[in-house]
Write an enzyme that holds these catalytic residues in place. Structure first.
Site, PDB file in Angstrom:
ATOM      1  N   GLY A  31      30.579  18.869   9.487  1.00  0.00           N
ATOM      2  CA  GLY A  31      30.973  20.112  10.166  1.00  0.00           C
ATOM      3  C   GLY A  31      31.718  21.036   9.224  1.00  0.00           C
ATOM      4  O   GLY A  31      31.974  20.706   8.060  1.00  0.00           O
ATOM      5  N   GLY A  84      35.731  16.004  12.205  1.00  0.00           N
ATOM      6  CA  GLY A  84      36.166  17.037  13.143  1.00  0.00           C
ATOM      7  C   GLY A  84      35.804  16.671  14.577  1.00  0.00           C
ATOM      8  O   GLY A  84      35.362  15.547  14.859  1.00  0.00           O
ATOM      9  N   ASP A  86      34.565  18.751  18.561  1.00  0.00           N
ATOM     10  CA  ASP A  86      34.341  19.989  19.321  1.00  0.00           C
ATOM     11  C   ASP A  86      35.400  20.143  20.406  1.00  0.00           C
ATOM     12  O   ASP A  86      35.791  21.262  20.734  1.00  0.00           O
ATOM     13  CB  ASP A  86      32.933  19.971  19.921  1.00  0.00           C
ATOM     14  N   LYS A  96      31.822  15.320  20.466  1.00  0.00           N
ATOM     15  CA  LYS A  96      31.354  15.607  19.119  1.00  0.00           C
ATOM     16  C   LYS A  96      29.834  15.804  19.160  1.00  0.00           C
ATOM     17  O   LYS A  96      29.190  15.437  20.115  1.00  0.00           O
ATOM     18  CB  LYS A  96      31.707  14.454  18.171  1.00  0.00           C
ATOM     19  N   GLY A  97      29.335  16.393  18.081  1.00  0.00           N
ATOM     20  CA  GLY A  97      27.890  16.569  18.006  1.00  0.00           C
ATOM     21  C   GLY A  97      27.456  18.012  18.023  1.00  0.00           C
ATOM     22  O   GLY A  97      26.259  18.305  18.023  1.00  0.00           O
ATOM     23  N   GLY A  98      28.444  18.920  17.999  1.00  0.00           N
ATOM     24  CA  GLY A  98      28.090  20.339  17.914  1.00  0.00           C
ATOM     25  C   GLY A  98      27.227  20.609  16.684  1.00  0.00           C
ATOM     26  O   GLY A  98      26.336  21.461  16.703  1.00  0.00           O
ATOM     27  N   GLU A 105      27.796   9.752  13.123  1.00  0.00           N
ATOM     28  CA  GLU A 105      29.260   9.812  13.193  1.00  0.00           C
ATOM     29  C   GLU A 105      29.796   8.616  13.973  1.00  0.00           C
ATOM     30  O   GLU A 105      30.775   7.983  13.577  1.00  0.00           O
ATOM     31  CB  GLU A 105      29.701  11.117  13.869  1.00  0.00           C
ATOM     32  N   LYS A 123      40.432  23.329  19.664  1.00  0.00           N
ATOM     33  CA  LYS A 123      39.694  22.124  20.069  1.00  0.00           C
ATOM     34  C   LYS A 123      40.475  21.220  21.023  1.00  0.00           C
ATOM     35  O   LYS A 123      39.916  20.299  21.599  1.00  0.00           O
ATOM     36  CB  LYS A 123      39.317  21.303  18.822  1.00  0.00           C
TER      37      LYS A 123
END
Ligand code: 5RP
Length: 220
Positions: A31, A84, A86, A96-98, A105, A123
């Site tokens: 990210g 990071g 989201d 997560k996974g944006g 991950e 966030k």
């Protein structure tokens, strides 16, 4: 003057350098915040014998800076994983996974002793779900999984994207995720789901949050 989101990301990335363990394999996420972290890694190069990366994107960046990137199958354990999020809630559960790297991950996080989440203050949320929940699916299951997510009240779109695992991503909007661990287990049990982007069973251990008052550290 208020810092920009990019500057906040840079500050948490800098703070995360102190969590890198000398001589241990480093897990590196994916990210724009992690990109900042990768850019700073040459300043502590001598501490890092090798990395494991959660995406082709991060691997390319790490190798371009001269870092050795190992395959997960060459590694038993990772000391620290820096990534990071989201969204992150007060119990350190995350969406997560944006950026589309959720499955790798989750795999890298699963063998990491410590998960250090780096994020700007936008966030941090009370309840997960404002950010669309990514679900990586085997392509032939996309329609069936979309229908199941819709039955949960989500509005679902298929992302125009192919993952590093040659799979697809559904983004589920409008979920108010009150019990992240239960929803994570439920969605992961559906045939055709590769991974749901909920990181609750294995949440973060440390949150470095970039704010205008400086980087705030939260430890579980
Ligand atoms: C990628 C991720 C990222 O960690 C998440 O999307 C945050 O990204 P950014 O640092 O660009 O805000 O989960 O799959």
């Amino acid at each position: 003057m208020a810092l920009t989101q990019t500057e906040l990301k840079r500050e948490v990335a800098r703070e995360a350098l102190a969590y890198v363990e000398d001589g241990k394999i480093l897990g590196v996420g994916t990210g724009s915040t992690v990109d900042q972290f990768i850019d700073l890694l040459p300043t502590i190069r001598e501490k890092i014998p090798a990395c494991v990366s959660s995406s082709e994107r991060s691997t390319v960046r790490l190798e371009a800076l001269g870092f050795k990137v190992l395959d997960m199958n060459e590694v038993d354990e990772i000391g620290v994983y820096v990534d990071g999020a989201d969204e992150i809630d007060p119990r350190y559960s995350m969406i997560k996974g944006g950026g589309g790297a959720l499955t790798r991950e989750k795999i890298v996080a699963s063998i990491s002793k410590r998960f250090v989440c780096i994020a700007d203050e936008s966030k941090k949320v009370g309840i997960l779900g404002n950010f669309p929940l990514p679900v990586e699916v085997i392509p032939m299951a996309a329609r069936a999984i979309k229908a199941r997510l819709e039955a949960f009240g989500a509005e679902v779109t298929l992302r125009d994207f192919v993952t590093d695992n040659q799979c697809h991503i559904l983004d589920a909007r409008g979920l108010e995720i009150l019990e992240p661990e239960i929803l994570e287990r439920e969605i992961n049990s559906w045939p055709g789901v590769v991974t749901v982007g909920l990181f609750a069973e294995r949440g973060a251990d440390v949150l470095l949050l970039g704010t205008n008052e400086g980087v705030k550290t939260f430890t579980r």
